[in-house]
Enzyme design. Structure first.
Site, short mmCIF file in Angstrom:
data_model
loop_
_atom_site.label_atom_id
_atom_site.label_comp_id
_atom_site.label_asym_id
_atom_site.label_seq_id
_atom_site.Cartn_x
_atom_site.Cartn_y
_atom_site.Cartn_z
N ASP A 1 0.87 -1.18 0.00
CA ASP A 1 0.00 0.00 0.00
C ASP A 1 0.91 1.23 0.00
OD1 ASP A 1 -1.71 2.08 0.48
OD2 ASP A 1 -2.80 1.11 2.12
N ASP B 1 6.03 -5.17 19.47
CA ASP B 1 4.92 -5.88 18.83
C ASP B 1 4.65 -7.15 19.63
OD1 ASP B 1 3.76 -5.64 15.61
OD2 ASP B 1 3.23 -7.39 16.82
N HIS C 1 -5.33 -0.11 1.38
CA HIS C 1 -5.75 -1.42 1.90
C HIS C 1 -6.87 -1.29 2.94
CE1 HIS C 1 -3.20 -0.42 5.39
NE2 HIS C 1 -3.73 -1.44 6.02
N ARG D 1 -0.04 4.46 2.04
CA ARG D 1 0.30 4.33 3.45
C ARG D 1 1.79 4.42 3.70
NH1 ARG D 1 2.80 -0.11 5.64
NH2 ARG D 1 2.35 -0.66 7.81
N GLU E 1 1.37 -2.22 26.96
CA GLU E 1 0.87 -2.02 28.31
C GLU E 1 1.57 -2.92 29.34
OE1 GLU E 1 -2.53 -1.26 25.40
OE2 GLU E 1 -0.92 -2.74 25.65
N GLU F 1 -10.29 -2.54 15.48
CA GLU F 1 -9.10 -3.15 16.08
C GLU F 1 -8.71 -2.48 17.39
OE1 GLU F 1 -5.82 -3.51 13.42
OE2 GLU F 1 -6.76 -5.13 12.29
N GLU G 1 1.58 2.80 13.06
CA GLU G 1 0.54 2.66 12.04
C GLU G 1 -0.56 1.84 12.70
OE1 GLU G 1 -1.91 1.29 10.22
OE2 GLU G 1 -0.78 0.21 8.69
#
Length: 545
Positions: free
Chosen positions: A216, A265, A483, A219, A294, A318, A309
């Site tokens: 994309d 991640d 996308h 983006r 967190e 989400e 992103e």
């Protein structure tokens, strides 16, 4: 980071060398050696030996001597290091090192200090036998013990060099797997909410979704152009990348001159992200951390910039923005920069009877090889309750869109993300049928941490034309397809097929609400509308699950 079932078609390719024009001036990274942090202070040393010697002289703590006394192998030494650091972190300046039992717990395989150079340098420390008594042994027991120690040391030395490299690349993943398999670490069965959340993170473990996002170009180019075009903002700064995926944004920041980038991640993609970072010789700048923002402990107290992103279908599907806001509130230094800095949510009417007819055509299920499968029509994508996600041409949109929510990333709160907001839209042309509603979002990258969007709003596709600083892109019909596509909410049949005139004003409200499904990441959208002076009105709820 929302994904589509299919790759986005694009007029350009990331593999096209022409796409790199203008970035030849990006300086190649030089390899750096990580400093070793002291056990008892924030002092750093060029190597493990000098740090250990300083602790012995200043704090009367003999690490190598304790290794010898406790007969620690390489794995036990890793636990020992993390035990000491955890005790000091808790405020204990004199950790008890009298017994191995103090740090037998598998939790001490988890690093206390991210990118702890000492863990990668254990094989560089003086041999425990260097501290042995120089006197000559006088009995067979002493000789046998020394022989056994020498044999063990030789085995250890033969494996440490190879294992040290393995540790540097994959130690954290090894710890996760070992801990998950130990009786002490077994977790209770997950709730349905936790299962949904776990499924969400697993969905980002596969290549296809990341290929779709990277291809994309709307983006990815926006992030690249903003970061490379504002290298002065990133030079020597500490950056946090929330939901790093393959690490593309982190690498943009590193190449732009960031001093340190922490990429976080919670999916298995971090394994590949680490490999990618090492392959591009950026491991001296980028630290990849596995876990939820967190829950993880970062190696720094504050960062200068947060890049992420996080956007989903209809922007908030989400619920990843909650995590970005948490990172902002806990780690972003005062005056720090959010990248992107602003988003706006837009609503517009849909008028395209042919589009609806095509999407609502369920005749196929009436006779499938002579069998009635009409029960399948309930699960069709466009069934009056689901939010469809697809590209819609500008000619299907009979009015200028209206902004119903402005999201300044520097100040937005989680409470702001569930709401009911008013809207009013004036038709720019007459229509035979009001068929549904469209939702899309615009994204803005402002270089000034205190920057604001113009009062009354501005279209992202007009941003550059107006000579504004920064970068902007739209996911709506005024730009190139992305996308994320456009959220499509078709009306029930009884509310459609009603003509309206040019200049007619449609007013109402839009509501966003989180649903418990998909780990609390699903989204419910409700719209109430009323065309003034007509019988055209209605109220409906759709869900994106």
């Amino acid at each position: 980071m929302a994904h589509s079932e299919s790759d986005v078609s694009s007029n350009s390719s990331l593999l096209d060398p022409r796409a790199d024009e203008g970035w030849e001036d990006v300086e190649p990274e030089e390899e750096k050696t990580l400093p070793v942090v002291s056990f008892f202070s924030n002092d750093t040393f060029p190597d493990a030996k000098s740090m250990i010697e300083d602790c012995k002289q200043r704090y009367n703590f003999d690490f190598v001597g304790a290794q010898k006394k406790l007969d620690l192998d390489f794995y036990a030494s890793i636990k020992f290091v993390n035990y000491i650091r955890s005790e000091v972190k808790k405020g204990n300046p004199q950790p008890d090192v009298s017994s191995r039992g103090l740090f037998e717990d598998e939790k001490y395989l988890q690093p206390v200090l991210e990118d702890d150079a000492l863990l990668f340098s254990l094989d560089d420390l003086p041999s425990a036998t260097d501290h042995a008594d120089d006197s000559t042994p006088h009995n067979a027991d002493d000789l046998a013990k020394i022989a056994n120690l020498e044999e063990s040391l030789e085995r250890l030395q033969n494996t440490q060099s190879q294992y040290s490299d393995f540790v540097k690349r994959t130690l954290e993943d090894t710890w996760d797997k070992r801990a998950a398999g130990s009786p002490e670490a077994k977790k209770p069965e997950m709730t349905e909410h936790e299962k949904g959340d776990d499924s969400y993170f697993k969905s980002y473990s596969f290549n296809d979704i990341h290929k779709t996002m990277l291809k994309d170009t709307v983006r990815t180019d926006a992030y690249r152009d903003f970061i490379y075009g504002n290298k002065h903002l990133f030079k020597n700064k500490t950056v946090l990348d929330v939901g790093c995926g393959t690490g593309i944004l982190s690498m943009f920041c590193a190449r732009a001159g960031a001093a340190k980038v922490i990429a976080v991640d919670n999916s298995d993609i971090v394994i590949k992200a680490r490999e990618i970072v090492y392959a591009n010789k950026l491991d001296s700048v980028i630290t990849v951390v596995r876990g939820k923002i967190e829950e993880v402990t970062l190696p720094v107290q504050h960062v200068d910039i947060i890049v992420s992103e996080w956007m989903g279908y209809c922007l908030l599907y989400e619920a990843m923005l909650d995590s970005v806001v948490y990172a902002r509130d806990h780690y972003l230094a005062p005056g720090g920069l959010m990248v992107p800095s602003h988003c706006t949510l837009r609503l517009a009417p849909l008028s395209d009877p042919d589009f609806v007819l095509d999407k609502r055509d369920t005749s196929f299920w009436g006779d499938v090889y002579g069998f009635d499968m009409s029960a399948m029509t309930e699960s069709e994508e466009y069934n009056d309750t689901n939010i469809g996600v697809e590209w819609v041409p500008p000619e299907s949109v009979p009015a200028e869109s209206a902004i119903f929510l402005d999201l300044p990333l520097a100040t937005i709160t989680p409470e702001d993300l569930q709401f009911t907001k008013p809207f009013a839209i004036e038709l720019s042309k007459g229509i035979e049928s009001l068929d549904g509603w469209l939702i899309w979002f615009d994204t803005f990258f402002l270089p000034n941490a205190g920057g604001t969007l113009p009062e009354g709003g501005v279209k992202a596709e007009d941003w550059a034309k107006l000579g504004r600083d920064g970068i902007a892109f739209t996911t709506g019909p005024g730009g190139q397809d992305t996308h994320w596509h456009i959220g499509i909410m078709l009306m029930k049949e009884q509310d459609r097929l009603k003509a309206l005139s040019k200049g007619q004003v449609i007013a109402g409200s839009v509501g966003y609400k989180k649903l418990e499904s998909n780990g609390g990441r699903a989204l419910e959208v409700s719209i109430r509308w009323d065309a003034e002076g007509t019988s055209v009105q209605g109220e409906q709820v759709w869900a994106c699950k």
